[in-house]
Write an enzyme that holds these catalytic residues in place. Sequence first.
Site, short mmCIF file in Angstrom:
data_model
loop_
_atom_site.label_atom_id
_atom_site.label_comp_id
_atom_site.label_asym_id
_atom_site.label_seq_id
_atom_site.Cartn_x
_atom_site.Cartn_y
_atom_site.Cartn_z
N ASP A 1 34.94 -5.62 17.34
CA ASP A 1 33.62 -5.16 17.77
C ASP A 1 32.93 -6.18 18.65
O ASP A 1 32.22 -5.84 19.60
CB ASP A 1 32.74 -4.85 16.55
CG ASP A 1 33.21 -3.61 15.82
OD1 ASP A 1 32.70 -3.36 14.71
OD2 ASP A 1 34.07 -2.89 16.35
N LYS B 1 34.46 22.23 7.10
CA LYS B 1 33.14 22.77 7.46
C LYS B 1 32.11 21.66 7.30
O LYS B 1 31.64 21.38 6.21
CB LYS B 1 32.77 23.97 6.60
CG LYS B 1 31.49 24.64 7.10
CD LYS B 1 31.15 25.87 6.31
CE LYS B 1 29.92 26.54 6.92
NZ LYS B 1 28.76 25.64 7.02
N CYS C 1 -2.28 43.28 -5.10
CA CYS C 1 -3.29 44.31 -4.78
C CYS C 1 -3.56 45.27 -5.93
O CYS C 1 -4.49 46.08 -5.85
CB CYS C 1 -2.86 45.09 -3.54
SG CYS C 1 -1.43 46.18 -3.81
#
Length: 671
Positions: free
Chosen positions: A32, A115, A411
């Site tokens: 790196d 997935k 209601c």
Amino acid sequence: MESIEQQLTELRTTLRHHEYLYHVMDAPEIPDAEYDRLMRELRELETKHPELITPDSPTQRVGAAPLAAFSQIRHEVPMLSLDNVFDEESFLAFNKRVQDRLKSNEKVTWCCELKLDGLAVSILYENGVLVSAATRGDGTTGEDITSNVRTIRAIPLKLHGENIPARLEVRGEVFLPQAGFEKINEDARRTGGKVFANPRNAAAGSLRQLDPRITAKRPLTFFCYGVGVLEGGELPDTHLGRLMQFKAWGLPVSDRVTLCESAEEVLAFYHEVEKDRPTLGFDIDGVVIKVNSLAQQEQLGFVARAPRWAVAFKFPAQEQMTFVRDVEFQVGRTGAITPVARLEPVHVAGVLVSNATLHNADEIERLGLRIGDKVVIRRAGDVIPQVVNVVLSERPEDTREVVFPTHCPVCGSDVERVEGEAVARCTGGLICGAQRKESLKHFVSRRAMDVDGMGDKIIDQLVEKEYVHTPADLFKLTAGKLTGLERMGLKSAQNVVNALEKAKETTFARFLYALGIREVGEATAAGLAAYFGTLEALEAASIEELQKVPDVGIVVASHVHNFFAEESNRNVISELLAEGVHWPEPIVINAEEIDSPFAGKTVVLTGSLSQMSRDDAKARLVELGAKVAGSVSKKTDLVIAGEAAGSKLAKAQELGIEVIDETEMLRLLGS
């Protein structure tokens, strides 16, 4: 001595090579620190010679200036979702449907993938260079996240290799590895920042940053899994072949992609991945199973929003135990009364769950549930929490019976349950505040009338203050009246009024969907609009005639017929039209009087057109005496197939119907 241009080219080529080895091949050949040194050298040279910076340089991933808001990108080929299966029996049924639909002894080979639990994105390359990227959005339109995607090191800014298409849209998943997720949360806890519940939320939050410099600091990565637009080039004729070609061009592909020769091999792969799931280093919620042959995919086609040739086999959701503190009853858009368990909060699959659906009275009876019970909670499909079962062996002594209401909790109207239906419904209709709220929220939603800026909280206040009773009342609102709402200044109010005015111009299909007729989703609304053409014809249609529309059976036909038979519904429609809601009316022309190759023919358009919009093409065809239908049947005379034509093209070929492409259509339109 090398020129500056040569030095820059060599450095960029070297860095791209090592990015490919690291992100695609998972085989880095330099430390790196050496990569960082090369990057610093490139950056220093570009700083001294800014006129030589290229958009595809590895240094350009660091992020641009913050955006005020995301713009929209319309997908040239819709980004469809997948149907799900949750057990072996359902998968085997899917496998049988595929075999039966192919109607041949030709072997089906399956390409199986992980997935990924991240964010679906579309990335467009032109001549091998990344030019745009978008989220899935609603499948038709997504958000432009180009600046953010450019910061993801796994995604090449420039493809390498031979035979790269002129335009190639790659689709895949952006996700956050577990280690990166934990570091983000660790840093957030230390600095007092936002702590994410799970890697998917963290990935979505990182990708949808208005400031790309923030995205650049997040260790997002990417695997590709498919293709959208393909122009000026070719791809292999198998799904696996395409993935391997993507990899050769520098795009990362999961190393767990596997070819399976039978349903039994698919199930073995599923269980193998399920076993390995905890050690993968990133979240997945199942496996994706696709027919490998592109020819077979084309033959199988699509349903409304998903391909017939693929399915997501989801893993069993994670489960936890907790206590039911109460059961409340919610009222939905169509009056459905849904019992909701209020829970002692518990973490399930990384999310704090305090509510769970109980579906209906039958489900409560099946579970034998009482208030105070200890229950098992599952996040079905890792999304919607539900009660799986009651832990009867640990039932407390002070539990209470769940009493299903006989009157609406909002209601007070009677609650009725039609024989043969599991759902009980409030009979109050739009006099019920809850139904009114949900109906209005549906009416203004993006896929319906698409009223920008009118969110749920605004609708709630409009109903509670009695400003709005029917959808037509929305178009009577003034900026002055809207300023009476919480957090609504004059400028915001005027923006809402302007959005309502803009929404008056719509399409017949969107209008039908917005009305909220039971069982009428987007696809059915589009089918009804295409078949009947006018509101008057649809209103007058009998149940028998309604069933002539593709995919409309007796149940849907009855709901549609009953909706238009109701005087109050007809009155609301009349008010909406009086307020200026309109859509292009079909032009009625006597086909016998027109000298045109399309005159008197039933024509179906499928796929995407490049030279004109679908709406313009339809309008021109109607002008020339054609009847443009929404689906292919034995009555269809001609199918015009654009790019990425799917199930309609397959059905036309199966029925032996004449098919022409866009070029031929344009020639005939001009003849």
